[in-house]
Design an enzyme around this catalytic site. Structure first.
Site, short mmCIF file in Angstrom:
data_model
loop_
_atom_site.label_atom_id
_atom_site.label_comp_id
_atom_site.label_asym_id
_atom_site.label_seq_id
_atom_site.Cartn_x
_atom_site.Cartn_y
_atom_site.Cartn_z
N GLU A 183 3.19 -1.33 -9.39
CA GLU A 183 2.12 -2.80 -9.86
C GLU A 183 0.81 -2.47 -10.91
OE1 GLU A 183 2.59 -4.88 -6.48
OE2 GLU A 183 5.00 -5.10 -6.66
N GLU A 206 9.29 -4.25 -5.95
CA GLU A 206 9.33 -3.23 -4.84
C GLU A 206 10.69 -2.33 -5.10
OE1 GLU A 206 7.46 -5.52 -4.74
OE2 GLU A 206 5.40 -5.18 -4.46
N ASP A 224 1.53 -3.25 3.35
CA ASP A 224 2.20 -3.82 3.53
C ASP A 224 3.63 -4.66 3.07
OD1 ASP A 224 -0.40 -5.63 5.08
OD2 ASP A 224 -0.70 -4.21 3.75
N PHE A 225 3.69 -4.20 1.48
CA PHE A 225 4.70 -4.74 1.26
C PHE A 225 5.74 -3.75 0.37
CE2 PHE A 225 0.99 -6.19 -2.32
CZ PHE A 225 0.87 -7.04 -1.36
N ILE A 226 5.76 -2.46 1.45
CA ILE A 226 6.89 -1.70 1.50
C ILE A 226 8.03 -2.43 2.61
CG2 ILE A 226 6.42 -0.41 3.60
CD1 ILE A 226 7.40 1.76 1.84
N HIS A 280 -1.73 -8.44 4.29
CA HIS A 280 -2.91 -7.12 3.74
C HIS A 280 -3.76 -6.00 4.12
CE1 HIS A 280 -1.11 -10.60 1.09
NE2 HIS A 280 -1.40 -9.67 0.11
#
Lengths: 338, 341
Positions: free
Chosen positions: A29, A54, A79-81, A123
């Site tokens: 991104e 993702e 965190d977004f994983i 985050h």
């Protein structure tokens, strides 16, 4: 040796790899904005903007790697994983085993990690413990520009998946990108020695799985990494004034862990403190304890980690993360143990 | 360009006999764990993969053996892998849900929906390093409700990746009717991502072949992905020993096992709920009867349909050839297993 920022060192490593090998591409991104220098040099084919998906693009990284490319996939913050875990847990990490050793996925998952800037608990996580627990995945967490560049080169050249975590206080453009550094009245305790430093030229690989000794001492061993390492080094000044000389080990790589450097120092000092910004339970600090136990080292043990969901309010966050005060207290307590 | 019906039929027969051989091994207890067969999907696989060229990639789901057979992966090695032998295709590490053949750029996964993002990655590599090559993704209608699959549609469409997404729509998501958990129409859903989406009768190999020809041509020309919704059937259930099919295959045993706790559930207080409980039980009964109706009455056999395209004599000849190949592979596998046992 020229001085470079942590961020510039990582970018220099990636640029070198991309210039030398057209199989190296990067996507994620906002990369045309975040990696604009690479975008301008290598174009939209190799520096690709992704949708906020993702799960799809991390897994696509696995496919691209299987088909011969060397993708560096950016998960903006680690965190977004959570939404993309399948591609790592069930595909990339298992491919070599599942294929009977015949196929591998040479990919780098690059992500920002860590807190101390008041962004709340979704985050600011570190998560390297969860990631390093998977067989087949290497996880690196550099603490200075030279290691960051060298480990990025090693990660790209590795034939297996590597998670490359850059702490947002070290790759400190993150604070700017997230809007936080653009105001007066907000200050961040960025460790200067980690955010900028000398980087050998030409860039050289730093091997994964090799820790380094950041400070020599004989009374107690502190094992840490990332920003935690710098907090520990800061604590060492107070400890030294109180007559406690700490040896500080920078793990640099969570998995594979450099067991030898840790156990050698522990044998010498007989006391080990782990300073880990990740969660306290079932993670890196417990792994260090297990390594000591398995090696037959009898050592006093303590840990300063993140014990709960990371709070938003700066003063609460400061208390929750492994701050200098907590490190000094724990180290003193351990050092005074008989 | 016209389809080579004999070649298509030969491929379908190979797949069918191979799946039957796997079923035999599973029933004998040689293959542990689950076993998902691709019986009923032969026309979809043959019709699509007839367009495959060397250098194309194959991203497969848990029913990966038929496409791998069609792709020419050594059958004996696959049999050994499925019975957990270290001489198998993946050294006994993978099993039937995790079969990988790097020289064929073919990989499978047991996680529903994951074949789509993997294919997007294969497509990305093709776009950058070998333009003209295509990635094929096979998945079921159940997978069409998986987030990463829908994300992949968008990624492939926006990046114009050379991917052919093939949905084998057998109407079932494990033991749940897909329609009861799927909003809207899958073809329109795919089309809304901005790619051509066609629906075909997946039990007619010639129809699949024609639709796939358009999708593959588009991908090879660098114009982006396409979606193919191929309605097919699942006569062996979700996996061997499917609980719904067991109702028909061993009804007495099932009724004896299932009835007492259901009666207890129906009769638990307050009894005033009995009427609505009868309705709920009726729903389960409907699902079971629908499975029976499809498997035993309405679902066509894609092989029988394809046989008519080639005629009696040719179909028998091709069946003999395919059966012989599979039998030899089976014998070879069991012999190799004996040798190092």
């Amino acid at each position: 040796m020229p001085r470079m920022s942590f961020a510039a060192a990582v970018e220099a490593a990636l640029e070198k790899a991309m210039a030398e090998d057209e199989r190296v591409i990067t996507f994620g991104e906002d990369v045309t904005m975040l990696r604009r220098n690479l975008f301008v040099r290598f174009g939209p084919g190799r520096v690709r903007q992704t949708p906020i998906s993702e799960a799809a693009f991390l897994y696509a990284g696995v496919g691209a790697a299987m088909a011969g490319m060397r993708p560096v996939v950016e998960i903006m913050m680690i965190d977004f994983i959570a939404v993309a875990f399948d591609g790592l847990l069930n595909a990339a990490s298992k491919l070599k085993a599942f294929s009977g050793g015949k196929w591998n996925a040479p990919m780098v998952i690059r992500a920002g990690c860590g807190g101390w800037y008041g962004d709340g608990g979704q985050h600011e996580q570190s998560l390297w413990g969860i990631l390093a627990g998977m067989p087949g995945v290497s996880v690196v967490v550099p603490s200075n520009p030279a290691d960051a560049a060298g480990l990025m080169l090693s990660a790209i050249n590795s034939d297996d998946p590597v998670v490359f975590l850059e702490h947002k206080f070290l790759a400190d453009y993150w604070l700017d990108y997230l809007g936080g550094a653009s105001r007066d009245g907000v200050s961040f305790d960025v460790p200067a020695a980690g955010a900028e430093g000398e980087v050998p030229q030409p860039l050289r690989e730093v091997p994964m799985g090799a820790a380094s000794v950041a400070r020599r001492g004989g009374d107690i061993t502190i094992v840490s990494l990332g920003v935690g390492l710098h907090r520990a080094l800061e604590a060492c000044e107070t400890l030294a004034a109180r007559g406690i000389q700490a040896e500080v080990i920078d793990l640099r790589t969570v998995a594979p862990m450099d067991r030898q450097t840790v156990t050698e120092s522990a044998r010498k000092t007989g006391k080990v403190l782990v300073v880990d910004e990740d969660y306290v339970g079932f993670g890196l600090s417990g792994e260090v304890a297990a390594v000591l136990a398995e090696s037959g080292v009898s050592a006093g043990f303590a840990r300063v980690c993140t014990e709960d969901v990371i709070p938003f309010a700066r003063h609460l966050e400061e208390r929750a993360l492994p701050n200098v005060r907590r490190i000094i207290d724990a180290a003193e307590g351990l050092a005074r143990m008989a | 360009m016209k389809p080579n019906f004999e070649q298509l039929y030969l491929q379908m027969a190979r797949m069918r006999y191979f799946e039957e051989a796997l079923a035999g091994l599973w029933h004998r207890g040689l293959a542990p764990g689950e076993m998902h067969l691709g019986v009923g999907e032969e026309a979809v696989v043959a019709g699509v993969l007839a367009h495959l060229q060397h250098g194309d990639a194959l991203s497969l789901d848990h029913r990966s053996t038929p496409p791998l057979v069609a792709r020419g992966v050594d059958m004996s090695s696959m049999i050994l892998e499925c019975i957990g032998d270290e001489a198998g295709l993946c050294g006994g590490q993978g099993g039937h849900m995790h079969l990988f053949s790097p020289e064929h750029l073919a990989g499978s996964s047991g996680i529903v929906g994951s074949s789509a993002p993997l294919a997007a990655g294969f497509g990305l590599a093709a776009q950058l390093m070998s333009p003209g090559k295509v990635a094929f993704a096979f998945f079921g209608d159940g997978a069409a409700n998986q987030g990463m699959l829908l994300e992949s549609f968008n990624l492939a469409a926006t990046w114009k990746l050379p991917v052919v997404f093939v949905c084998k729509d057998n109407h079932w998501a494990i033991t749940t009717r897909s329609r009861s958990v799927t909003g809207g129409c899958l073809r329109k859903r795919a089309a809304s991502f901005g790619m051509p989406a066609a629906a075909v009768d997946g039990t007619r190999v010639e129809a699949v072949w024609r639709a796939a020809a358009r999708a593959v041509a588009r991908a090879r020309a660098g114009r982006g992905p396409s979606f193919l919704l191929a309605r097919c059937c699942r006569p062996e259930g979700h996996f061997l020993g499917d609980p719904l099919l067991r109702m028909f295959r061993e009804p007495v045993k099932q009724v004896v096992e299932i009835t007492p706790p259901i009666v207890r559930a129906m009769m638990s207080r307050p009894l005033g709920a009995l009427v609505s409980r009868c309705g709920y039980l009726g729903r389960i009964g409907m699902v079971i009867s629908r499975v029976g109706g499809q498997v035993y009455i309405t679902d066509p056999d894609p092989l029988a349909r394809a046989a008519r395209l080639v005629g009696d004599e040719a179909s028998r000849r091709l069946e003999d050839q395919a059966r012989g190949e599979v039998e030899r592979a089976l014998e070879d596998a069991l012999e190799r297993r004996e040798q190092h046992a």
